[in-house]
Motif scaffolding. Sequence first.
Motif, PDB file in Angstrom:
ATOM      1  N   LYS A  64       0.693  -1.187  -0.053  1.00 53.77           N
ATOM      2  CA  LYS A  64      -0.037  -0.202   0.242  1.00 53.77           C
ATOM      3  C   LYS A  64       0.875   1.176  -0.110  1.00 53.77           C
ATOM      4  CE  LYS A  64      -4.349  -1.719   2.068  1.00 53.77           C
ATOM      5  NZ  LYS A  64      -5.297  -1.814   3.295  1.00 53.77           N
ATOM      6  N   PRO A  65       1.614   1.480   0.928  1.00 51.69           N
ATOM      7  CA  PRO A  65       2.801   2.521   0.985  1.00 51.69           C
ATOM      8  C   PRO A  65       3.398   2.620  -0.399  1.00 51.69           C
ATOM      9  CG  PRO A  65       2.849   1.318   3.008  1.00 51.69           C
ATOM     10  CD  PRO A  65       2.162   0.446   2.091  1.00 51.69           C
ATOM     11  N   LEU A  66       4.130   1.552  -1.104  1.00 54.30           N
ATOM     12  CA  LEU A  66       4.471   1.586  -2.225  1.00 54.30           C
ATOM     13  C   LEU A  66       3.552   2.179  -3.601  1.00 54.30           C
ATOM     14  CD1 LEU A  66       6.985   0.863  -3.994  1.00 54.30           C
ATOM     15  CD2 LEU A  66       6.151  -1.426  -4.429  1.00 54.30           C
ATOM     16  N   PHE A  67       2.447   1.582  -3.584  1.00 54.84           N
ATOM     17  CA  PHE A  67       1.527   2.082  -4.585  1.00 54.84           C
ATOM     18  C   PHE A  67       1.316   3.609  -4.275  1.00 54.84           C
ATOM     19  CE2 PHE A  67      -0.482  -2.526  -4.810  1.00 54.84           C
ATOM     20  CZ  PHE A  67       0.840  -2.831  -5.698  1.00 54.84           C
ATOM     21  N   LYS A  68       1.223   3.936  -3.206  1.00 54.96           N
ATOM     22  CA  LYS A  68       0.558   5.593  -2.929  1.00 54.96           C
ATOM     23  C   LYS A  68       1.921   6.296  -3.238  1.00 54.96           C
ATOM     24  CE  LYS A  68      -0.948   5.109   1.296  1.00 54.96           C
ATOM     25  NZ  LYS A  68      -1.591   5.698   2.677  1.00 54.96           N
ATOM     26  N   PHE A  69       3.216   5.793  -3.193  1.00 52.64           N
ATOM     27  CA  PHE A  69       4.349   6.446  -3.375  1.00 52.64           C
ATOM     28  C   PHE A  69       4.785   6.520  -4.821  1.00 52.64           C
ATOM     29  CE2 PHE A  69       9.051   6.256  -4.917  1.00 52.64           C
ATOM     30  CZ  PHE A  69       9.262   7.404  -4.300  1.00 52.64           C
ATOM     31  N   ILE A  70       4.224   5.690  -5.586  1.00 54.29           N
ATOM     32  CA  ILE A  70       4.409   5.762  -7.143  1.00 54.29           C
ATOM     33  C   ILE A  70       3.283   6.624  -7.456  1.00 54.29           C
ATOM     34  CG2 ILE A  70       3.844   4.341  -9.160  1.00 54.29           C
ATOM     35  CD1 ILE A  70       5.059   1.927  -7.652  1.00 54.29           C
ATOM     36  N   LEU A  71       2.078   6.522  -7.010  1.00 55.53           N
ATOM     37  CA  LEU A  71       1.000   7.392  -7.448  1.00 55.53           C
ATOM     38  C   LEU A  71       1.263   8.993  -7.219  1.00 55.53           C
ATOM     39  CD1 LEU A  71      -1.984   7.816  -8.634  1.00 55.53           C
ATOM     40  CD2 LEU A  71      -2.704   7.296  -6.098  1.00 55.53           C
ATOM     41  N   SER A  72       1.917   9.152  -6.168  1.00 59.45           N
ATOM     42  CA  SER A  72       2.215  10.512  -5.598  1.00 59.45           C
ATOM     43  C   SER A  72       3.345  10.868  -6.559  1.00 59.45           C
ATOM     44  CB  SER A  72       2.843  10.420  -4.184  1.00 59.45           C
ATOM     45  OG  SER A  72       1.735  10.126  -3.410  1.00 59.45           O
ATOM     46  N   MET A  73       4.366  10.062  -6.882  1.00 58.62           N
ATOM     47  CA  MET A  73       5.514  10.321  -7.761  1.00 58.62           C
ATOM     48  C   MET A  73       4.748  11.045  -9.194  1.00 58.62           C
ATOM     49  SD  MET A  73       8.637  10.763  -7.013  1.00 58.62           S
ATOM     50  CE  MET A  73       9.272  10.241  -8.647  1.00 58.62           C
ATOM     51  N   CYS A  74       3.811  10.008  -9.792  1.00 59.59           N
ATOM     52  CA  CYS A  74       3.248  10.508 -10.980  1.00 59.59           C
ATOM     53  C   CYS A  74       2.524  11.822 -10.955  1.00 59.59           C
ATOM     54  CB  CYS A  74       2.399   9.287 -11.431  1.00 59.59           C
ATOM     55  SG  CYS A  74       3.009   7.518 -11.824  1.00 59.59           S
ATOM     56  N   VAL A  75       1.821  12.168  -9.819  1.00 57.81           N
ATOM     57  CA  VAL A  75       1.083  13.064  -9.738  1.00 57.81           C
ATOM     58  C   VAL A  75       2.096  14.404  -9.789  1.00 57.81           C
ATOM     59  CG1 VAL A  75      -0.523  14.431  -8.418  1.00 57.81           C
ATOM     60  CG2 VAL A  75      -1.009  12.094  -8.695  1.00 57.81           C
ATOM     61  N   PHE A  76       3.120  14.486  -9.017  1.00 55.51           N
ATOM     62  CA  PHE A  76       3.871  15.640  -8.842  1.00 55.51           C
ATOM     63  C   PHE A  76       4.563  15.883 -10.171  1.00 55.51           C
ATOM     64  CE2 PHE A  76       3.237  14.665  -4.103  1.00 55.51           C
ATOM     65  CZ  PHE A  76       2.547  15.717  -3.754  1.00 55.51           C
ATOM     66  N   LEU A  77       5.120  14.669 -10.671  1.00 56.29           N
ATOM     67  CA  LEU A  77       5.853  14.770 -11.799  1.00 56.29           C
ATOM     68  C   LEU A  77       4.894  15.357 -12.961  1.00 56.29           C
ATOM     69  CD1 LEU A  77       7.944  11.504 -11.987  1.00 56.29           C
ATOM     70  CD2 LEU A  77       8.742  13.809 -11.693  1.00 56.29           C
ATOM     71  N   LEU A  78       3.719  15.061 -13.047  1.00 58.38           N
ATOM     72  CA  LEU A  78       2.856  15.635 -13.954  1.00 58.38           C
ATOM     73  C   LEU A  78       2.516  16.966 -13.878  1.00 58.38           C
ATOM     74  CD1 LEU A  78       0.980  14.967 -16.367  1.00 58.38           C
ATOM     75  CD2 LEU A  78      -0.992  14.363 -14.612  1.00 58.38           C
ATOM     76  N   ILE A  79       2.547  17.315 -12.433  1.00 56.99           N
ATOM     77  CA  ILE A  79       2.028  18.961 -12.122  1.00 56.99           C
ATOM     78  C   ILE A  79       3.381  19.750 -12.549  1.00 56.99           C
ATOM     79  CG2 ILE A  79       1.956  20.530 -10.166  1.00 56.99           C
ATOM     80  CD1 ILE A  79       0.113  18.415  -8.928  1.00 56.99           C
ATOM     81  N   ASN A  80       4.466  19.179 -12.002  1.00 61.51           N
ATOM     82  CA  ASN A  80       5.700  19.886 -12.378  1.00 61.51           C
ATOM     83  C   ASN A  80       5.991  19.874 -13.845  1.00 61.51           C
ATOM     84  OD1 ASN A  80       5.957  20.150  -9.631  1.00 61.51           O
ATOM     85  ND2 ASN A  80       7.294  18.354  -9.346  1.00 61.51           N
ATOM     86  N   GLY A  81       5.789  18.861 -14.650  1.00 63.22           N
ATOM     87  CA  GLY A  81       5.947  18.928 -16.074  1.00 63.22           C
ATOM     88  C   GLY A  81       5.243  19.713 -16.924  1.00 63.22           C
ATOM     89  N   ASN A  82       4.084  19.949 -16.521  1.00 56.04           N
ATOM     90  CA  ASN A  82       3.178  21.005 -17.149  1.00 56.04           C
ATOM     91  C   ASN A  82       3.017  22.460 -16.744  1.00 56.04           C
ATOM     92  OD1 ASN A  82       1.310  19.058 -19.029  1.00 56.04           O
ATOM     93  ND2 ASN A  82       1.814  17.818 -17.315  1.00 56.04           N
ATOM     94  N   ILE A  83       2.989  22.720 -15.421  1.00 57.86           N
ATOM     95  CA  ILE A  83       2.868  23.853 -14.660  1.00 57.86           C
ATOM     96  C   ILE A  83       4.280  24.305 -13.863  1.00 57.86           C
ATOM     97  CG2 ILE A  83       0.511  24.180 -15.412  1.00 57.86           C
ATOM     98  CD1 ILE A  83       0.081  23.494 -12.371  1.00 57.86           C
ATOM     99  N   GLY A  84       5.422  23.890 -14.308  1.00 54.59           N
ATOM    100  CA  GLY A  84       6.353  23.882 -13.030  1.00 54.59           C
ATOM    101  C   GLY A  84       6.961  25.234 -13.119  1.00 54.59           C
ATOM    102  N   TYR A  85       6.447  26.283 -12.961  1.00 51.35           N
ATOM    103  CA  TYR A  85       6.823  27.689 -12.927  1.00 51.35           C
ATOM    104  C   TYR A  85       7.658  28.132 -11.881  1.00 51.35           C
ATOM    105  CZ  TYR A  85       2.978  27.824 -16.352  1.00 51.35           C
ATOM    106  OH  TYR A  85       2.036  27.420 -17.451  1.00 51.35           O
ATOM    107  N   MET A  86       7.387  27.416 -10.744  1.00 48.75           N
ATOM    108  CA  MET A  86       8.485  27.670  -9.530  1.00 48.75           C
ATOM    109  C   MET A  86       9.559  26.418  -9.426  1.00 48.75           C
ATOM    110  SD  MET A  86       7.344  28.018  -5.363  1.00 48.75           S
ATOM    111  CE  MET A  86       6.551  29.930  -5.714  1.00 48.75           C
ATOM    112  N   GLU A  87      10.464  26.755  -9.667  1.00 49.85           N
ATOM    113  CA  GLU A  87      11.776  25.941  -9.962  1.00 49.85           C
ATOM    114  C   GLU A  87      11.985  25.238  -8.730  1.00 49.85           C
ATOM    115  OE1 GLU A  87      14.881  27.918 -11.832  1.00 49.85           O
ATOM    116  OE2 GLU A  87      13.871  28.044 -13.655  1.00 49.85           O
TER     117      GLU A  87
END
Length: 326
Positions: A23-46
């Motif tokens: 469960k923690p592993l799946f949530k870690f992978i999901l969280s990584m995907c979410v934050f990478l998606l956010i940073n990759g599309n609207i990563g205006y704050m470096e």
Amino acid sequence: MTGLLEIREKLKNIYGKYDIYLKPLFKFILSMCVFLLINGNIGYMERISKLPVTLVFSLICSILPVNFLILLSGVVILLHLYALSLEVAVVALILFLLMALLYFRFAPKDGIYAVLTPLCLHFNLGPVMPVTVGLLGKAYSVVSVVCGTLIWFFLNGIKENAAALGGSAKGASELSKFTTALNQLIGNKEMYLVILSFMLVTVMVLFIRRLSIDYAWTAAIVIGALVNFIVLFAGYLLLGISGRLMGLVIGSLVSLGLALILEFLFFNLDYTRTERVQFEDDEYYYYVKAIPKMYVAKKEKQVKTFSSKGGSRAVRRQFSDEMDDD
């Protein structure tokens, strides 16, 4: 089919045995995907777009409930939009507050759907979400899908109009930035079309899969996928939106396949052994339809002990006879 059933049972056993780690592993992978998606599309704050920060955020979300991931994702999005424009961040904050009231009022336990919907829309697999919610969720679970759809279309519109919304844009007044940001919600007809389609499909799948008919889940999946395709295809034609047909066809087919996999994992029934039972008590007559689940019976292992001392010849003869019978 037997091989697939054996694989499913093994997966269930593995998950049941190691769920405290998975469960923690799946949530870690999901969280990584979410934050990478956010940073990759609207990563205006470096500062918060760097990989070490993303890893820390993902580790924190892996040990906390999914709603914390939603909260932290909202904070990260607001920080990125603030770096782009204060006006855009204000519009996003108002949108998030309204969605929070709607979400926590109707579907506070369905945060996973709100997180997965933008991810699926990003990879052109949006149709899988209303079908999945209709199969596994409740009627009010569609609120999570609607919230996820609003977020994805809003951020996608901000990304496409970043030049006009940026602080360095020439001639960009505060009022024009507010208008452009609001227009990503108010004037986005495609977003309304997708939300309407997702709501219709969710309710339809939920209704069909509850019917007392054979292969109800399969019928719900196929009809839901077909209705979603027809509504979106007709809507794109009416709105004059081009370049969506190929993505719609591929996304619908892949989503249909994923939904059928979910049916196999969560609702695989053997309709050939359907039983109907009728009984009564002092007040009611009861008519029950029982459909057994498909499963693979575990083989019982028999261990025979051989001794080299007294009686070994008789034991060997008995074992030889049993092998001949088999």
